[in-house]
Design a protein around this motif. Structure first.
Motif, short mmCIF file in Angstrom:
data_model
loop_
_atom_site.label_atom_id
_atom_site.label_comp_id
_atom_site.label_asym_id
_atom_site.label_seq_id
_atom_site.Cartn_x
_atom_site.Cartn_y
_atom_site.Cartn_z
N TYR A 1 0.81 -1.09 0.10
CA TYR A 1 -0.08 -0.03 0.20
C TYR A 1 0.81 1.14 -0.01
CZ TYR A 1 0.87 -0.72 5.06
OH TYR A 1 1.19 -0.89 6.27
N GLY A 2 0.41 2.31 -0.41
CA GLY A 2 0.94 3.61 -0.72
C GLY A 2 1.91 3.23 -1.80
N PHE A 3 2.81 4.36 -2.00
CA PHE A 3 3.90 4.34 -3.33
C PHE A 3 3.18 3.98 -4.30
CE2 PHE A 3 7.10 2.96 0.23
CZ PHE A 3 7.40 4.15 0.48
N LEU A 4 3.52 2.99 -5.08
CA LEU A 4 3.11 2.80 -6.39
C LEU A 4 1.76 1.96 -6.32
CD1 LEU A 4 6.30 2.06 -8.33
CD2 LEU A 4 4.77 4.42 -8.56
N SER A 5 1.12 1.69 -5.50
CA SER A 5 0.19 0.70 -5.17
C SER A 5 -1.27 1.26 -6.06
CB SER A 5 -0.16 0.31 -3.66
OG SER A 5 -0.74 1.29 -3.07
N GLU A 6 -1.27 2.39 -6.14
CA GLU A 6 -2.58 3.00 -6.86
C GLU A 6 -2.34 3.83 -7.93
OE1 GLU A 6 -6.17 3.68 -3.72
OE2 GLU A 6 -4.45 4.35 -2.92
N SER A 7 -1.27 3.39 -8.64
CA SER A 7 -0.65 4.16 -9.96
C SER A 7 -1.15 3.24 -11.07
CB SER A 7 0.91 3.93 -9.87
OG SER A 7 1.29 4.53 -11.00
N ALA A 8 -2.10 3.88 -11.74
CA ALA A 8 -2.58 3.16 -13.03
C ALA A 8 -1.30 3.02 -14.13
CB ALA A 8 -3.81 3.69 -13.75
N THR A 9 -0.66 4.07 -13.93
CA THR A 9 0.50 3.98 -15.07
C THR A 9 1.53 2.85 -14.53
OG1 THR A 9 0.30 6.45 -15.22
CG2 THR A 9 2.29 5.35 -15.93
N PHE A 10 1.94 2.69 -13.37
CA PHE A 10 2.69 1.59 -13.21
C PHE A 10 2.09 0.10 -13.46
CE2 PHE A 10 4.47 -1.33 -9.81
CZ PHE A 10 5.84 -1.35 -10.33
N ALA A 11 0.58 -0.03 -13.25
CA ALA A 11 0.05 -1.18 -13.28
C ALA A 11 0.18 -1.51 -15.10
CB ALA A 11 -1.31 -1.04 -13.06
N GLU A 12 0.13 -0.61 -15.71
CA GLU A 12 0.04 -0.68 -17.24
C GLU A 12 1.42 -0.98 -17.87
OE1 GLU A 12 -1.31 3.14 -18.53
OE2 GLU A 12 -3.58 2.04 -19.13
N ALA A 13 2.39 -0.28 -17.09
CA ALA A 13 3.90 -0.81 -17.32
C ALA A 13 3.97 -2.28 -17.01
CB ALA A 13 4.64 0.42 -16.57
N CYS A 14 3.64 -2.66 -16.05
CA CYS A 14 3.98 -3.91 -15.37
C CYS A 14 2.97 -5.13 -16.65
CB CYS A 14 3.08 -4.15 -14.08
SG CYS A 14 4.08 -3.58 -12.77
N GLN B 1 2.71 -4.20 -19.72
CA GLN B 1 3.42 -4.31 -20.99
C GLN B 1 4.81 -4.89 -20.88
OE1 GLN B 1 3.76 0.02 -21.40
NE2 GLN B 1 1.63 0.13 -21.91
N ALA B 2 5.16 -5.13 -19.56
CA ALA B 2 6.60 -5.99 -19.44
C ALA B 2 6.20 -7.40 -19.49
CB ALA B 2 7.19 -5.27 -18.13
N GLY B 3 4.86 -7.70 -19.21
CA GLY B 3 4.64 -9.20 -19.07
C GLY B 3 4.87 -9.72 -17.84
N ILE B 4 4.82 -8.69 -16.67
CA ILE B 4 4.85 -8.98 -15.38
C ILE B 4 3.48 -8.83 -14.76
CG2 ILE B 4 5.97 -8.61 -12.99
CD1 ILE B 4 8.27 -7.66 -14.79
N ALA B 5 2.88 -9.74 -14.03
CA ALA B 5 1.47 -9.29 -13.27
C ALA B 5 1.77 -8.66 -12.25
CB ALA B 5 1.07 -10.92 -12.76
N PHE B 6 0.68 -7.67 -12.26
CA PHE B 6 0.60 -6.69 -11.10
C PHE B 6 -0.54 -7.32 -10.00
CE2 PHE B 6 -1.44 -2.68 -9.58
CZ PHE B 6 -0.51 -2.26 -8.86
N VAL B 7 0.02 -7.32 -8.85
CA VAL B 7 -0.96 -8.12 -7.86
C VAL B 7 -1.91 -7.04 -7.26
CG1 VAL B 7 -1.15 -9.22 -5.84
CG2 VAL B 7 0.61 -9.55 -7.24
N GLY B 8 -2.94 -6.48 -8.20
CA GLY B 8 -3.69 -5.59 -7.68
C GLY B 8 -4.85 -5.42 -8.95
N PRO B 9 -5.61 -4.43 -8.86
CA PRO B 9 -6.66 -4.24 -9.84
C PRO B 9 -6.14 -3.91 -10.93
CG PRO B 9 -6.67 -2.25 -8.26
CD PRO B 9 -5.72 -3.40 -7.70
N THR B 10 -7.18 -3.63 -12.10
CA THR B 10 -6.72 -3.37 -13.36
C THR B 10 -6.54 -1.76 -13.64
OG1 THR B 10 -8.89 -2.75 -14.06
CG2 THR B 10 -8.23 -5.02 -14.30
#
Length: 673
Positions: free
Chosen positions: A82-95, A97-106
């Motif tokens: 929680y905090g930091f990048l946990s609610e960053s849609a941009t970071f979730a998208e980057a994950c 695109q890198a083929g790495i699952a983001f353990v969180g919402p879309t």
């Protein structure tokens, strides 16, 4: 299931995620900033990589650097905590695109719920009740001021990207709106990179009740009941519990359905929390709650939900992110089992406006083998609490068959916890949990701020000085005994004892100490051949001083007392009746020359960054005027004038990093008008 995870976080949440990941057989990969090189989460992981300097913008917010580490370490997923990048849609998208699952919402869900104004509009269309206010895009100061006037006071200004109590201000008068708006925007910009705000009507006698929701990739969603987070100070949660005290079952059902509707409105996947505010002026009922926001991540207080459901929410996060269906249905969950209460233990000074504390934790101990108690922490003895991150030390979570059983267990656990080296809110938490409104369950979010004076541990100055004097005399006795043994091999000589012994004279001493940074010159009159002390003008009697290991056993005016201590070479740390004492010798040659000339120095109360300086040399100020704003741990702290004065000098510039105790401004006192 995944085979490896990178935890893009630090502290207690990183340690907590590692615990579940290990249980599931995942290889754990930690990241850390330079000051965190020896942190517990780093040593708990299978692998660890440095990602930058202390500032979060150069480390824990560096999504590109974290992804670079994830690729090189072959991480299959990233858990953001929680905090930091946990609610960053941009970071979730980057994950993605890198083929790495983001353990969180879309990314879509994060964006939809991440901005409070858009989320409220979405909830209105989904039929979820929302607090009246202004949630629009226009952000001009004059326009917002007019909207505030139309909405009426009191009201709340909230950063649309906010969370954790940051970027939020209550305003009671129209003339205070502009200043509060500016402060809110600066804090929001610093914490979230977005200074846009919304306005909401202030709900009288509010309770903060939130619902844990979970969704999977197959369209299923459910709730895991509610948590009451009404115990807040300055909009930051202090105590959380589940279930909510006094909530009617009809309200629980309706609120749960509203939360699930909110999750389904955005096709939610993973763990989320739908936060509501309940108007308790007519008591809790199914028509008295409004949607506030949705946090698209795991919450700090998730352990209380785990305690009453038996569910490992982090395990569910991993399973859902791996494409599995939800392990249970709403029917399977049944009803909450027992009661759980969580207390957030912080390095902060309740006696001094809850200022965050920095420094080393020199001694740390928890209750041992306490059934029904869970402790989540990323701190251990020797850890440093720095100005760069949240000052949380731990979360203590107590479970019981009843609320009262859980409450008593938590209070006892707080009393049995020791943190030495810096001031904490331990005593404050114990008093809050024992306060009549909390015990009865009849409270709202204003309880702490309205009753603060009665919640901060209060001990007489004479009693504090007596204990400090007793400890210091014992400390000096040890020092003298070691010196005598080294020089004369006579450590038991009366010349080596600190009991006031003198050749035919009165057993009397004067000691000069700094107690929590405040000077104290203490007169000591010895009694009964030095076995007892009469301390200070009130002749507080300290007797039977015994040191057993790390404990002081004594009697103050006939009342038995126990303090936990840590004796350093030149300082003693003591924890006694919820107070943390730092005791050292006062240097009588150390004098503030400016103060001696009728001036006063304004020093930084903690390490941080000078965000704004409001005065210049020659300016005249009145009592309560703001002189400067210091940012520490992502919160603003105002430095105020104590009286009518003229600015004599200003040290530093806006943007400078300052250390605790560093002189920022010197004022020259002026006669009252």
């Amino acid at each position: 299931m995944f085979s490896s995870v990178l935890i893009a976080n630090r502290g207690e949440i990183a340690v907590r995620v590692i615990r579940t990941a290990r249980k599931l057989g995942l290889r754990t990969i930690a990241v850390y900033s330079e000051p965190d090189v020896a942190a517990l989460h780093v040593r708990s992981a299978d692998e660890a990589y440095c990602i930058g300097a202390a500032e979060v913008a150069q480390s824990y917010l560096r999504g590109d650097r974290i992804l670079e580490v994830a690729r090189s370490a072959a991480a299959e997923c990233i858990h953001p905590g929680y905090g930091f990048l946990s609610e960053s849609a941009t970071f979730a998208e980057a994950c993605e695109q890198a083929g790495i699952a983001f353990v969180g919402p879309t990314p879509h869900a994060i964006r939809s719920m991440g901005l409070k104004d858009a989320a409220k509009q979405l909830m209105q269309s989904a039929g979820v009740p929302v607090v009246p206010g202004y949630h629009g895009e226009l952000q001009q100061e004059d326009f917002l001021k007019q909207k505030a006037y139309e909405l009426g006071y009191p009201l709340i200004i909230k950063a649309i990207a906010g969370g954790g109590g940051k970027g939020m201000r209550r305003v009671s008068r129209h003339q205070d709106f502009v200043e509060a708006l500016g402060s809110c925007r600066r804090e929001a910009k610093s914490a979230f990179g977005d200074d846009r705000v919304l306005l909401e009507r202030f709900v009288a006698n509010p309770r903060h009740i939130e619902v844990q929701v979970f969704g999977d990739m197959h369209g299923q969603a459910l709730h895991l009941f509610e948590r009451d987070c009404s115990m807040q100070r300055r909009h930051q949660k202090v105590i959380e519990e589940a279930p909510a005290p006094g909530m009617p079952e009809s309200m629980r059902v309706r609120m749960g359905k509203a939360a699930v509707a909110a999750a389904k409105a955005v096709g939610y996947v993973g763990a989320g929390t739908v936060e509501f505010i309940a108007d308790t002026s007519q008591g809790l009922n199914e028509d008295s709650f409004f949607f506030m926001e949705m946090n698209t991540r795991l919450q700090v207080e998730h352990p209380v939900t785990e305690a009453v459901t038996g569910v490992d929410l982090v395990e569910w996060q991993f399973r859902v992110a791996a494409g599995e269906t939800l392990p249970l249905s709403q029917t399977d969950l049944g009803a909450p089992r027992g009661h759980a209460i969580e207390a957030r233990l912080y390095a902060e000074d309740p006696e001094n406006g809850f200022l965050p504390q920095t420094g080393q934790v020199v001694s740390l101990s928890w209750p041992s083998n306490e059934p029904g108690l869970r402790i989540d922490t990323g701190i251990e003895a020797g850890s440093e609490i720095s100005p760069y991150y949240d000052p949380m030390i731990a979360k203590l979570i107590a479970w019981g068959e009843t609320r009262e059983e859980a409450r008593k267990r938590l209070v006892e656990s707080l009393h049995a916890t020791t943190v030495l080296g810096l001031r904490t809110n331990l005593g404050f938490l114990a008093k809050l949990l024992g306060s009549a409104p909390f015990v009865s369950g009849q409270f709202d979010t204003g309880l702490i701020d309205s009753g603060l004076a009665g919640l901060v541990p209060q001990l007489s100055e004479s009693a504090i000085q007596a204990v400090a004097a007793g400890l210091w005399m014992h400390h000096l006795g040890n020092v003298n005994a070691r010196r005598a043994k080294r020089l004369s091999n006579e450590p038991d000589s009366p010349w080596s004892q600190m009991n006031g012994w003198a050749l035919g004279g009165c057993r009397r001493d004067r000691i000069h100490l700094l107690i929590n940074g405040k000077p104290a010159s203490i007169d000591v009159l010895w009694e009964n051949q030095g076995s007892a002390m009469l301390v200070g003008p009130e002749q507080t009697r300290l007797s039977g001083v015994i040191i057993e290991g790390n404990r002081l056993l004594t009697s103050v005016d006939g009342i038995p007392e126990v303090a936990v201590i840590h004796d350093d070479d030149d300082m003693i740390f003591a924890q006694w009746r919820g107070l943390h004492l730092e005791i050292r010798a006062q240097d009588l040659l150390d004098r503030d020359l400016d103060a001696a000339e009728g001036s006063s120095t304004i020093k930084a109360p903690m390490s941080g960054k000078l965000m704004k300086i409001f005065v210049a040399v020659g300016d005249e100020v009145e009592r309560g005027d703001r002189l400067a704003l210091l940012e520490a741990m992502k919160m603003e702290h105002a430095l105020l004038s104590a009286g009518r004065a003229r600015v004599k000098s200003v040290s530093g510039s806006e943007g400078d990093q300052v250390a605790e105790g560093q002189v920022v401004i010197i004022l020259e006192a002026l006669p009252p008008t």
